[in-house]
Design a protein around this motif. Structure first.
Motif, short mmCIF file in Angstrom:
data_model
loop_
_atom_site.label_atom_id
_atom_site.label_comp_id
_atom_site.label_asym_id
_atom_site.label_seq_id
_atom_site.Cartn_x
_atom_site.Cartn_y
_atom_site.Cartn_z
N ARG A 15 -62.52 86.88 140.17
CA ARG A 15 -63.55 86.13 139.44
C ARG A 15 -62.93 85.38 138.26
N LYS A 16 -62.06 86.06 137.51
CA LYS A 16 -61.45 85.43 136.34
C LYS A 16 -60.54 84.28 136.74
N CYS A 17 -59.91 84.38 137.93
CA CYS A 17 -59.08 83.27 138.40
C CYS A 17 -59.94 82.05 138.73
N VAL A 18 -61.08 82.29 139.38
CA VAL A 18 -61.98 81.18 139.70
C VAL A 18 -62.49 80.54 138.41
N VAL A 19 -62.86 81.37 137.45
CA VAL A 19 -63.37 80.86 136.18
C VAL A 19 -62.28 80.09 135.44
N LYS A 20 -61.03 80.51 135.58
CA LYS A 20 -59.96 79.79 134.91
C LYS A 20 -59.79 78.38 135.48
N VAL A 21 -60.02 78.22 136.78
CA VAL A 21 -59.98 76.88 137.36
C VAL A 21 -61.02 75.99 136.69
N VAL A 22 -62.24 76.51 136.57
CA VAL A 22 -63.32 75.74 135.93
C VAL A 22 -62.99 75.47 134.47
N THR A 23 -62.46 76.47 133.78
CA THR A 23 -62.13 76.32 132.35
C THR A 23 -61.07 75.25 132.15
N THR A 24 -60.03 75.28 132.98
CA THR A 24 -58.93 74.31 132.85
C THR A 24 -59.43 72.89 133.08
N ARG A 25 -60.24 72.71 134.12
CA ARG A 25 -60.76 71.37 134.42
C ARG A 25 -61.68 70.87 133.31
N LEU A 26 -62.64 71.72 132.91
CA LEU A 26 -63.63 71.30 131.93
C LEU A 26 -63.00 71.04 130.57
N SER A 27 -62.11 71.91 130.13
CA SER A 27 -61.50 71.74 128.81
C SER A 27 -60.65 70.47 128.75
N LYS A 28 -59.99 70.14 129.85
CA LYS A 28 -59.18 68.91 129.87
C LYS A 28 -60.07 67.68 129.75
N ILE A 29 -61.19 67.67 130.45
CA ILE A 29 -62.10 66.52 130.37
C ILE A 29 -62.68 66.39 128.97
N LEU A 30 -63.08 67.50 128.38
CA LEU A 30 -63.65 67.46 127.03
C LEU A 30 -62.63 67.00 126.00
N ALA A 31 -61.37 67.45 126.16
CA ALA A 31 -60.33 67.08 125.20
C ALA A 31 -59.90 65.63 125.37
N ASP A 32 -59.67 65.21 126.61
CA ASP A 32 -59.18 63.85 126.85
C ASP A 32 -60.19 62.80 126.39
N ASN A 33 -61.46 63.11 126.53
CA ASN A 33 -62.50 62.14 126.16
C ASN A 33 -63.11 62.40 124.79
N GLN A 34 -62.55 63.40 124.08
CA GLN A 34 -63.02 63.73 122.73
C GLN A 34 -64.54 63.87 122.69
N ILE A 35 -65.06 64.68 123.59
CA ILE A 35 -66.50 64.88 123.72
C ILE A 35 -67.05 65.70 122.56
N LEU A 36 -66.36 66.76 122.20
CA LEU A 36 -66.83 67.67 121.15
C LEU A 36 -66.42 67.11 119.79
N GLN A 37 -67.39 66.66 119.03
CA GLN A 37 -67.12 66.00 117.75
C GLN A 37 -67.39 66.92 116.55
N GLY A 38 -67.67 68.19 116.80
CA GLY A 38 -68.03 69.09 115.71
C GLY A 38 -66.87 69.46 114.80
N GLY A 39 -65.68 69.53 115.37
CA GLY A 39 -64.52 69.88 114.55
C GLY A 39 -64.17 71.35 114.59
N ASN A 40 -64.50 72.04 115.70
CA ASN A 40 -64.05 73.42 115.88
C ASN A 40 -62.63 73.38 116.43
N PHE A 41 -61.71 74.08 115.76
CA PHE A 41 -60.29 73.97 116.12
C PHE A 41 -59.87 74.99 117.18
N ALA A 42 -60.81 75.46 117.98
CA ALA A 42 -60.51 76.44 119.02
C ALA A 42 -61.12 75.98 120.34
N GLY A 43 -60.70 76.63 121.44
CA GLY A 43 -61.34 76.44 122.72
C GLY A 43 -60.81 75.32 123.58
N LEU A 44 -60.12 74.33 122.99
CA LEU A 44 -59.61 73.20 123.75
C LEU A 44 -58.08 73.21 123.75
#
Length: 527
Positions: free
Chosen positions: A91-120
């Motif tokens: 389960r954690k391996c499957v979730v890591k696939v989703v995490t890797t894909r989603l975090s890359k999209i959010l970081a590359d497109n600078q979606i999260l503008q709040g300024g939290n320095f973790a998670g990405l």
């Protein structure tokens, strides 16, 4: 969601850590890494089925909770433990696939503008720690800066355990995340059953109705998404933030400066939120905004653990009035400001508004002496003491000194009790030179100053090379340029003439550049 390919699945499996506790099925990461042929193909089919149906098998909803004791009496209270949830490894391996894909999209497109320095990708404690250090340094040493400085460090109780899934779903929709992915994420945390590991065996199962498992790989990213509406509101509605100011010299004739302003309304890393403003009224505004968010999201803030710091000295307690709102009853918060000379902890590093490094020096020195006193009567070989010095003591000191880089002579005095103990255990005279201690003994002893300097250089390299940190990197360079009154990059000039300047003795970037130059280490800053 696009299917997982063979190579992607293999990379995910091989990237998982070894020697980790497994879930109820007892399938470990090491077992998954050795899958080949049909077994590997079946695991990939199962992983893709989860993404296709946006759901997980019923057995994956079963988990074990291990309550790790906190360093004080248990007293039969679960609040005195740190519960870690043991989930199924596949389960954690499957979730890591989703995490890797989603975090890359959010970081590359600078979606999260709040300024939290973790998670990405690229997120770390380096920026928030260096940023708070820069704020304190400017407020204390820049005599032209007439801003007040107000800091409130908040404490969120059981932050991850109290996440409301309905509100969390709205946070995902706010970012226009695809519906199938939202469904998959929500299904990860519904219809769950946990058992608790105890000395007398596992307890009976109970239904988990709220929160995110802290053993879940994706939970740092999800918390950042959950908190992002609050942080963006703090940034947007901050009418009077604290401003990091710097000026770069552009020309000598006529003298022309370029002004740089970096507004700061909060510094947040995961659930560690620190509100920053330049007036009492602005802090009240920020506290009111956070109180509304916590009430709306069923999150509890432990105001008894709030820490208040202010450049304006008050001998009495300070009352903050929350702005009226339908979400919160009219109320007040009473806090007492710490003295300018009293140190406080932020992300494990100690600061004080007087910008003094005395507390950190004394704390580090005491840490070395305590360890030497503890090991001295033990029947240990010099190799054992050297190992503990390298692997236990130096990393602890390195963490404490993230914003403080003392001179090499100071570091030598600081660690001398442990080096003396190693000489003693090796049967060497107390006057044996350090060069012999580092080179002649049949085991390696790390050089403390070199390690600490390397850590600082690596930290600054991370900051200057990350595109999201470009604004702060520019501020640090132009701030030094204004202090040195030059138009050249500080890494290209001789800093020795300023080495005794009082206001620069505690400046982290200046010391990193200065001590590097003394060792003929050159920097190439491209920003």
């Amino acid at each position: 969601m696009s299917p997982i390919l063979d190579d992607e699945w293999m990379i995910i499996l091989q990237s998982m850590p070894n020697n980790k506790a497994s879930g109820p099925s007892k399938i470990s990461y090491e077992m998954l890494k050795h899958l080949t042929g049909e077994a590997f193909n079946l695991s990939l089919v199962l992983a893709n089925a989860c993404l296709t149906h946006s759901d997980i098998p019923a057995d994956w909803r079963e988990a074990l909770v291990y309550p790790i004791p906190k360093p004080h009496e248990f007293d039969a209270q679960l609040k005195n433990t740190r519960p870690i949830t043991l989930l199924e490894t596949v389960r954690k391996c499957v979730v890591k696939v989703v995490t890797t894909r989603l975090s890359k999209i959010l970081a590359d497109n600078q979606i999260l503008q709040g300024g939290n320095f973790a998670g990405l990708p690229g997120g770390s404690t380096d920026i928030p720690i260096k940023m708070l250090d820069a704020i304190i340094h400017q407020r204390h040493f820049d005599k032209t800066d007439d801003q007040e400085l107000w800091i409130v460090s908040q404490d969120i109780s059981k932050a991850f355990n109290l996440i409301d899934l309905n509100m969390f779903k709205l946070a995902l929709i706010r970012l226009h995340i695809p519906p199938l992915l939202i469904k998959f994420i929500i299904n990860l945390f519904t219809r769950r059953n946990n058992k608790i590991i105890t000395h007398y065996g596992d307890t009976s199962g109970y239904r988990v109705r709220i929160g995110i498992d802290q053993g879940e790989i994706i939970f740092p990213l999800l918390w950042v998404i959950y908190l992002n509406p609050l942080l963006t509101t703090l940034n947007r509605e901050a009418s009077n933030p604290f401003i990091l100011k710097s000026s770069a010299l552009l020309d000598y004739s006529p003298i022309e400066y370029e002004q740089h302003n970096l507004p700061i309304s909060h510094i947040t890393f995961m659930d560690d939120s620190t509100l920053i403003a330049s007036s009492k009224r602005e802090i009240e505004d920020r506290l009111s905004i956070t109180a509304k968010f916590y009430t709306l999201n069923n999150t509890q803030a432990n105001s008894a653990k709030y820490i208040l710091l202010s450049s304006e000295q008050f001998s009495q307690t300070i009352v903050f009035d929350f702005f009226p709102s339908p979400l919160i009853q009219p109320c007040t918060l009473t806090l007492k400001a710490l003295a300018l000379s009293k140190s406080f902890r932020f992300l494990g590093v100690w600061f004080c508004l007087s910008a003094s490094s005395r507390f950190v020096h004394d704390q580090s020195t005491s840490m070395v002496k305590d360890m030497a006193a503890l090991l001295s009567p033990k029947k240990l070989l010099a190799q054992h003491v050297a190992y503990l010095y390298n692997v236990v003591l130096l990393p602890r000191l390195e963490f404490r000194l993230q914003t403080t880089l003392f001179a090499e002579s100071t570091i030598k005095r600081m660690v001398s009790p442990m080096l003396s103990l190693i000489r003693q255990k090796a049967g060497l005279a107390s006057v044996t030179p350090l060069s012999a201690l580092f080179t002649l003994l049949p085991f390696s002893i790390q050089q403390a100053f070199g390690r600490f300097l390397s850590s600082h250089v690596a930290s600054w390299k991370k900051i200057f090379s990350h595109p999201l940190h470009k604004t702060f990197a520019n501020y640090m360079i132009t701030y030094l340029q204004s202090f040195l009154d030059c138009d050249a990059c500080p890494s290209t000039i001789d800093l020795e003439p300023w080495s005794h300047t009082f206001s620069l003795r505690t400046h982290s970037l200046f010391n990193s550049l200065l001590f590097s130059s003394r060792l003929n280490i050159t920097w190439s800053l491209l920003f």
